[in-house]
Design an enzyme around this catalytic site. Structure first.
Site: not given
Length: 307
Positions: A243, A282
């Site tokens: 991210k 994840r």
């Protein structure tokens, strides 16, 4: 022939020819490992995801990638057909289902435990019919009311992600008093709606929504304070892989590291999250995070083993 063709080079065999594997029963949620943090692999069947958009945009390439993840040790394969990155364009439900359903069916046939990453109740329902066993609803406070009803009716695990607004507006909704406490309070408010619809407490898995309506500083604060979410009494999923806040951390010469260069940092977040008791992470790159989860389990205070 009643068999499943794995992608070339996947699994123990690495022949250039497809490896034929007999179908086997899909894994069950109740049979997942409980001695370490689980690894949920990200499989984006989209042309525009922030990290790997277009790499697995067809059913064939997505199935091949999913099989590599499965045979590489992923506990869960999270299949999504619509990008949820800030600024992403929504796709229709029919297109979303066209992308994900064949992939889910093939992976379940191979024996994988699959979750469906969607904000749409109709797609979640179709995915469950195709064999998916978990609903990963990243819409947070903007979820469709029907999603709660589906979770209650199906009795499958339901991942509740914190998010304000939608892909177009989330980056402007980052005002918090105390980000960890506020996120927990807002998740509790959505949880009440799930309870009212008949969803059982044990079905709910919480995701703090890193990168969704959060600044870089707020993302780090949430990671430091996972205990606030854990105190709510549910499993906690951490989804930090590749991210933007990791790219910012790894800035060199004024340029943030691109997504493909964030895997080492992602694995470091896995190790820390696992050590602190996260139920699952994840991730895009399964191997390093699986290793990190195993190391964290061995280092945990309660771990025992040979002296």
């Amino acid at each position: 022939m009643d068999s499943l063709a794995a992608a070339p080079g996947t699994g123990p065999a690495t022949s250039p020819l497809p490896v034929l594997r007999k179908p086997r029963p899909a894994a069950k949620f109740k049979d997942l490992p409980t001695d370490r943090t689980l690894v949920m692999a990200i499989l984006n069947v989209t042309p525009d995801s922030f990290s790997d958009g277009g790499k697995h945009a067809t059913a064939d390439t997505a199935i091949a990638a999913g099989l590599r993840m499965f045979y590489g040790g992923a506990d869960i394969i999270d299949v999504g057909g619509e990008s949820t990155r800030p600024g992403a364009v929504e796709v229709g439900v029919e297109e979303e289902q066209r992308r994900v359903l064949p992939v889910i069916q093939a992976l379940v046939k191979a024996g994988a435990l699959v979750s469906i990453d969607t904000t749409h109740a109709a797609t979640a329902a179709a995915a469950l019919e195709a064999g998916a066993a978990i609903i990963n609803d990243v819409s947070g406070l903007t979820m469709e009311p029907e999603m709660a009803e589906l979770a209650a009716r199906s009795r499958v695990p339901y991942i509740l992600t914190h998010r304000r607004g939608n892909a177009s507006t989330m980056d402007s909704l980052t005002e918090y008093g105390n980000v960890a406490d506020d996120v927990a309070a807002e998740l509790a408010g959505v949880r009440d709606k799930l309870y009212a619809a008949g969803v059982a407490p044990e079905q709910i898995i919480l995701d703090p929504g890193l990168g969704f309506s959060k600044t870089d500083v707020q993302n780090w604060e949430l990671l430091r304070r996972l205990d606030v979410l854990q105190a709510m009494g549910h499993k906690v999923l951490v989804a930090a892989s590749r991210k933007r806040f990791l790219g910012s951390l790894l800035t060199e010469s004024g340029k943030a590291a691109p997504p493909a260069e964030r895997d080492a940092a992602s694995a470091a977040v896995t190790a820390i999250s696992a050590y602190r008791g996260a139920w699952a992470v994840r991730v895009h790159d399964v191997g390093p995070s699986l290793d990190a989860a195993k190391v964290a389990a061995r280092m945990a205070p309660a771990a025992t083993g040979p002296n």
